[in-house]
Design a protein around this motif. Structure first.
Motif, PDB file in Angstrom:
ATOM      1  N   GLY A 258       0.788  -1.227   0.000  1.00 43.73           N
ATOM      2  CA  GLY A 258       0.000   0.000   0.000  1.00 43.73           C
ATOM      3  C   GLY A 258       0.820   1.278   0.000  1.00 43.73           C
TER       4      GLY A 258
ATOM      5  N   ASN B  60       4.742   5.945   1.265  1.00 45.37           N
ATOM      6  CA  ASN B  60       5.023   7.244   1.881  1.00 45.37           C
ATOM      7  C   ASN B  60       6.200   7.152   2.838  1.00 45.37           C
ATOM      8  OD1 ASN B  60       3.005   8.553   0.492  1.00 45.37           O
ATOM      9  ND2 ASN B  60       1.453   8.155   2.051  1.00 45.37           N
TER      10      ASN B  60
ATOM     11  N   HIS C 238      -2.475  11.715   5.416  1.00 47.49           N
ATOM     12  CA  HIS C 238      -2.626  10.336   5.903  1.00 47.49           C
ATOM     13  C   HIS C 238      -1.602  10.036   6.984  1.00 47.49           C
ATOM     14  CE1 HIS C 238      -2.317   5.865   5.587  1.00 47.49           C
ATOM     15  NE2 HIS C 238      -3.627   6.019   5.594  1.00 47.49           N
TER      16      HIS C 238
ATOM     17  N   THR D 247      -1.240  16.318  -0.142  1.00 39.62           N
ATOM     18  CA  THR D 247      -2.130  15.244  -0.577  1.00 39.62           C
ATOM     19  C   THR D 247      -2.936  15.719  -1.785  1.00 39.62           C
ATOM     20  OG1 THR D 247      -2.329  14.669   1.734  1.00 39.62           O
ATOM     21  CG2 THR D 247      -3.897  13.642   0.224  1.00 39.62           C
TER      22      THR D 247
ATOM     23  N   SER E 230      -1.976   4.735  -4.637  1.00 40.73           N
ATOM     24  CA  SER E 230      -2.623   3.449  -4.328  1.00 40.73           C
ATOM     25  C   SER E 230      -3.302   2.989  -5.607  1.00 40.73           C
ATOM     26  CB  SER E 230      -3.667   3.621  -3.231  1.00 40.73           C
ATOM     27  OG  SER E 230      -3.078   4.009  -2.032  1.00 40.73           O
TER      28      SER E 230
HETATM   29  C1  LIG Z   1      -4.229  10.287   1.254  1.00 42.15           C
HETATM   30  C2  LIG Z   1      -3.875   8.870   1.561  1.00 42.15           C
HETATM   31  N1  LIG Z   1      -2.597   8.479   1.486  1.00 42.15           N
HETATM   32  C3  LIG Z   1      -2.227   7.214   1.739  1.00 42.15           C
HETATM   33  C4  LIG Z   1      -3.160   6.259   2.083  1.00 42.15           C
HETATM   34  C5  LIG Z   1      -2.707   4.871   2.371  1.00 42.15           C
HETATM   35  O1  LIG Z   1      -2.886   4.081   1.264  1.00 42.15           O
HETATM   36  P1  LIG Z   1      -2.925   2.487   1.302  1.00 42.15           P
HETATM   37  O2  LIG Z   1      -4.285   2.118   1.781  1.00 42.15           O
HETATM   38  O3  LIG Z   1      -2.662   2.101  -0.115  1.00 42.15           O
HETATM   39  O4  LIG Z   1      -1.862   2.020   2.221  1.00 42.15           O
HETATM   40  C6  LIG Z   1      -4.510   6.616   2.185  1.00 42.15           C
HETATM   41  C7  LIG Z   1      -5.514   5.624   2.572  1.00 42.15           C
HETATM   42  O5  LIG Z   1      -6.659   5.850   2.694  1.00 42.15           O
HETATM   43  C8  LIG Z   1      -4.867   7.955   1.923  1.00 42.15           C
HETATM   44  O6  LIG Z   1      -6.140   8.367   2.016  1.00 42.15           O
END
Ligand SMILES: Cc1ncc(COP(=O)(O)O)c(C=O)c1O
Length: 917
Positions: free
Chosen positions: A388, A393, A414, A472, A575
């Motif tokens: 993920g 990040n 996040h 973001t 993602s």
């Molecule tokens: C802005 C943002 N970044 C990163 C993520 C994390 O992503 P992942 O679910 O692929 O780990 C999310 C998850 O909701 C998110 O909303």
């Protein structure tokens, strides 16, 4: 032909957001008219009306069909002749077959006979109903747009010459469509999603003869129409290639020219894959077209995994599920085998050789797949992650940030970023997004806030320690930054700043031109070009002279120009699994950093090792590879469809008389304050004004709203967002969503959303509204009052969202700038003796009011809104406390109601302060 002459039985063209929906509805309407004519004839009042409708439909479809290979110009002319000769039964058969083939996609697999003399045995075949195996056996179909102003006879010759080159071993099958001009080519590639390749021939002209607004609207997306006007005839061919590259860079273009090789050599030809000097070399052209599409079709890792799974192997390592052995021999878990089928287990392996590869040190098909993804997403390097974007990040942060570096972060980002800062030992400057108090949501970080922090750090002499900014884009709620403007203005203050754009929700954006301009990778490429242009250097020098003695206010109010020696250093994490086809946790890191090789690569490798499992899941990697193939070949179509679905929901909810009583779809004006909307656009759809073309706002506004994210305010129903989500949508109607605020729920359309799922959602909302109406009709006075109180509590008495307060002095270098050492605070809390627990009661508020400094030991993250309202080392402000106490959510991560709020003891803080001094 741009309007319909008074035919009230058909919806007006203006009601359509997309020409694709218009096309499909016009064919359905023509089928209905043909049914009527076949039944009634064209005599009498009814018959005449039917005839008039059919004629009108032919007129409007003729313009549209010029851009599609099926049914094609000659079949279309044949249908029209049937109408003119009143051969209505034959017309009905033919129109039915065309409409059905268009809906089922049958024309992609076989010739569709239009005459009733020829049997169409597969009349009822629906592509979607075929088994995946049957569909996988067929050859994929596409269309080739040929741009040349030719006579009917020459067109026939062209088509025929290309079709004659077909060979049984061709991996794909295609049909040509011929259009005369550059403008038609642009309409064609934006309207006809079947087009995969464009052949630009010497006879092309400039302007389209088509003035159907829903089609000519597409031209606006290409840019300034005056640019197009200025093109000289000898430049038409190369310019067509350049414009196509601007709109759909994933396509292949072939330029056939009668100019000399020397003339053409050295010209910018956009995406042109080959120039042909010999007009009639159809075999070469045919082979090149197929090879070009195959380049995108190839999936190195997925193919290797399929091959591997076919090989007989003995398993002597720790993976009993490999080849399904532990399942097939089981007496108790047969249902697992039955549910998943054999292939998933045949492909379960940890082998890194035998045709496979290692994610940790990719050199074979994974490397190749990553390189292809880099090409598709406009990156210089792409890395796959099987854990993920949360992991992506952390990888990027650890790779780029050294302990003590200053990083600017949007506070409602996040949580993976916050944890990344702890791991990297960053000094964090939290930036506040603008709040949307009314809906308990955050917007995004205004550029003035970002610049203000950078300028303060500059004034404090700390700019050399500022390493990265994390934003973001787009936010969960769909707010999209003006990426180019943000990067340009930040680079004007700090010319080697690294940008990490969290595009967890934005993987799809690359594949539609309006969206693409606001993605990190596209902007990085634009900036690389722009910084090299002499105009940039000149503009920068002029601006520097003007700003020589300027104060902060003037810097804030000036649109800053980056210096020509600024470095483009951009990372994006996506993602893939959230917005494109990939298995859960399938994500990508895209890198477009001019200093990556010299400065970051080694650290990136270490960070990748830190966070990546030594047993990465191959199914996820294969799905990323296939997901990339899909977007390169049909991303444009799917994203367009996704936007169409979202627009239908927006339109349906805002025009339905009953829905407005309880619900409201938040408009652009609701979520983007006026000051950030230079274009002054307020809605995507307005019942009075119709559709707003999104191009202008996406080109200029500081923030735009991604239309595919639909926030529905539900406070008017008396249910809070969470109850509405679980008790109503999920339990009662089986509709899944994943984000709510206190008084709203978020619907996201995705590339799999269909017109019928949109219809179902609207039906459900209408049913809920009807039920509420009935309930209130029968309610007693008291019940009604209770309902009104609930609505008021949700709509009017919303606790204001608190800003980031500040880090405690124990975790700050000085009082000049706000950066905080979050890592020290985080680990200080590992010792229970440093911590205390305080009940969230009035005494706590009194202590704060009396000026006592209470400092959080941990991240406190309520769901919703899902971002930390407190981070380790942060001083608790009365506003934060008020917000916490007003929150009526059950899920608050980091807070235990039985113990209270965890804070640092005064002794612990004093100890840190003493050690610092
Ligand atoms: C802005 C943002 N970044 C990163 C993520 C994390 O992503 P992942 O679910 O692929 O780990 C999310 C998850 O909701 C998110 O909303």
């Amino acid at each position: 032909m741009n309007s319909q002459p008074g035919d009230r039985s058909l919806p007006s063209i203006n009601e359509y957001y997309s020409a694709t929906q218009l096309r499909s509805d016009r064919w359905s309407a023509l089928r209905e008219a043909a049914e009527g004519l076949s039944r009634e004839g064209s005599e009498g009042r009814k018959g005449k009306k039917l005839l008039q409708t059919a004629e009108h439909l032919f007129d409007s479809l003729e313009v549209i069909e010029a851009y599609w290979a099926f049914p094609g110009a000659s079949s279309f002319a044949h249908l029209r002749r049937l109408l003119n000769h009143a051969n209505y039964d034959e017309l009905l058969t033919a129109v039915r077959r065309v409409a059905r083939a268009l809906a089922s996609g049958a024309y992609r697999r076989r010739t569709v006979p239009l005459s009733s003399d020829e049997l169409d045995n597969e009349d009822y075949e629906d592509e979607a109903a075929l088994s995946p195996e049957a569909r996988a056996l067929g050859r994929p179909y596409f269309e080739v747009l040929i741009v040349d102003d030719v006579s009917e006879q020459q067109e026939r010759f062209l088509r025929h010459s290309l079709l004659r080159m077909r060979r049984s071993e061709d991996p794909f099958i295609y049909e040509p469509v011929v259009v005369p001009s550059i403008e038609d080519a642009l309409i064609g590639i934006l309207f006809n999603h079947n087009v995969q390749a464009v052949v630009v021939r010497p006879g092309l002209t400039l302007k389209s003869r088509n003035d159907l607004p829903i089609l000519s609207r597409y031209l606006k997306r290409v840019g300034d129409p005056e640019d197009v006007e200025a093109i000289q005839p000898h430049e038409y061919g190369p310019e067509a290639c350049r414009l196509i590259a601007r709109v759909r860079p994933e396509l292949d273009a072939y330029l056939i020219t009668d100019r000399s090789a020397e003339d053409v050599a050295g010209l910018d030809l956009g995406i042109c894959r080959r120039v042909f000097y010999n007009q009639e070399d159809f075999l070469e052209l045919h082979l090149n077209i197929l090879r070009g599409v195959n380049r995108r079709y190839k999936t190195p890792f997925f193919t290797a995994l399929k091959e591997y799974s076919k090989q007989p192997t003995g398993v002597f390592h720790a993976m009993p599920i490999s080849r399904g052995k532990s399942i097939s021999r089981s007496h108790w878990i047969q249902d697992m085998g039955a549910f998943y089928g054999p292939n998933i287990f045949l492909a379960e392996t940890s082998a890194t050789s035998g045709g496979l590869d290692s994610l940790l040190e990719p050199r074979g098909p994974i490397k190749e797949a990553q390189d292809m993804a880099a090409r598709a997403f406009g990156a210089k390097h792409t890395y796959f992650a099987t854990n993920g974007t949360s992991t992506c990040n952390k990888i990027v942060t650890q790779a780029v940030v050294r302990p003590g570096d200053i990083v600017l972060v949007d506070r409602d980002c996040h949580k993976s970023h916050h944890y990344g800062m702890v791991l990297a030992g960053a000094n964090v400057v939290y930036m506040d997004s603008y709040p949307l108090h009314q809906y308990s949501m955050y917007g995004a970080v205004p550029l003035t806030e970002i610049k203000h922090h950078l300028l303060k750090l500059k004034a404090a002499g700390k700019l050399d320690r500022v390493r990265m900014i994390t934003l973001t884009n787009c936010t969960f709620d769909g707010l999209v930054y003006n990426v180019q403007r943000v990067m340009e203005e930040c680079l004007a203050i700090k010319k080697d700043l690294v940008f990490l754009w969290d595009e967890a929700w934005f993987g799809f954006a690359r594949f539609e031109p309006t969206y693409r301009q606001r993605t990190a990778m596209a902007t990085a490429n634009t900036l690389r070009q722009k910084l090299k242009e002499p105009e940039t250097a000149a503009a920068w020098e002029a601006q520097q002279a003007k700003l020589a003695d300027a104060g902060e206010e003037e810097w804030l109010n000036t649109r800053l120009v980056p210096p020509p020696d600024a470095r483009v250093r951009v990372y994006a994490t996506q993602s893939t699994h959230k917005t494109l086809t990939a298995l859960r946790q399938g994500s990508m890191i895209h890198v477009n950093d001019q200093d990556f090789k010299g400065e970051v690569e080694q650290a990136f490798h270490e960070a990748f090792m830190t966070h990546t499992s030594t047993s990465p899941n191959y199914q996820i990697i294969a799905s990323l590879d296939v997901g990339r193939r899909q977007v390169e070949l049909e991303g444009f179509e799917f994203v367009q469809r996704q936007v169409e679905s979202a627009m239908s929901i927006r339109r349906a909810v805002s025009t339905h008389p009953l829905l407005g009583k309880y619900f409201k779809v938040l408009t652009i004006a609701d979520v983007v304050p006026e000051t950030y909307r230079a274009s002054e656009s307020t809605h995507y759809y307005d019942p009075q004004q119709g559709w707003t073309d999104k191009w202008a706002m996406w080109a200029e506004d500081e923030f735009v709203l991604d239309p595919t994210r639909i926030t529905l305010a539900v406070g008017g129903t008396g249910w809070d967002g969470d109850t509405f989500k679980t008790k109503i949508l999920m339990d009662k109607y089986g509709i899944q969503i994943n984000k709510t605020s206190r008084n709203s729920v978020l619907f996201m359309t995705n590339i799999g959303t269909t017109r019928s799922s949109v219809a179902y959602l609207i039906e459900v909302l209408v049913e809920i509204a009807n039920e509420l109406d009935e309930l209130l009709d029968d309610a007693s006075k008291m019940e009604r009052r209770s309902f009104e109180n609930r609505v008021a509590a949700l709509v009017e008495h919303v606790p204001p969202l608190p800003d980031f307060s500040r880090f405690h002095d124990a975790f700050r270098a000085d009082g000049d700038t706000p950066e905080g050492d979050i890592r020290t605070a985080y680990f200080l809390a590992y010792d229970e003796d440093n911590c205390d627990y305080l009940a969230l009661d009035d005494t706590l508020m009194e202590r704060l009011d009396s000026g006592e400094e209470l400092v959080s030991t941990s991240f406190i993250i309520p769901y919703p809104p899902g971002f930390p309202i407190l981070v380790p080392g942060q001083v608790i402000s009365p506003e934060i406390l008020k917000f916490m106490r007003a929150l009526d959510v059950s899920e608050i991560h980091g807070y235990r109601a039985d113990l209270g709020l965890r804070v640092f003891t005064k002794a612990a803080l004093d100890d840190v302060l003493t050690k610092k001094s």
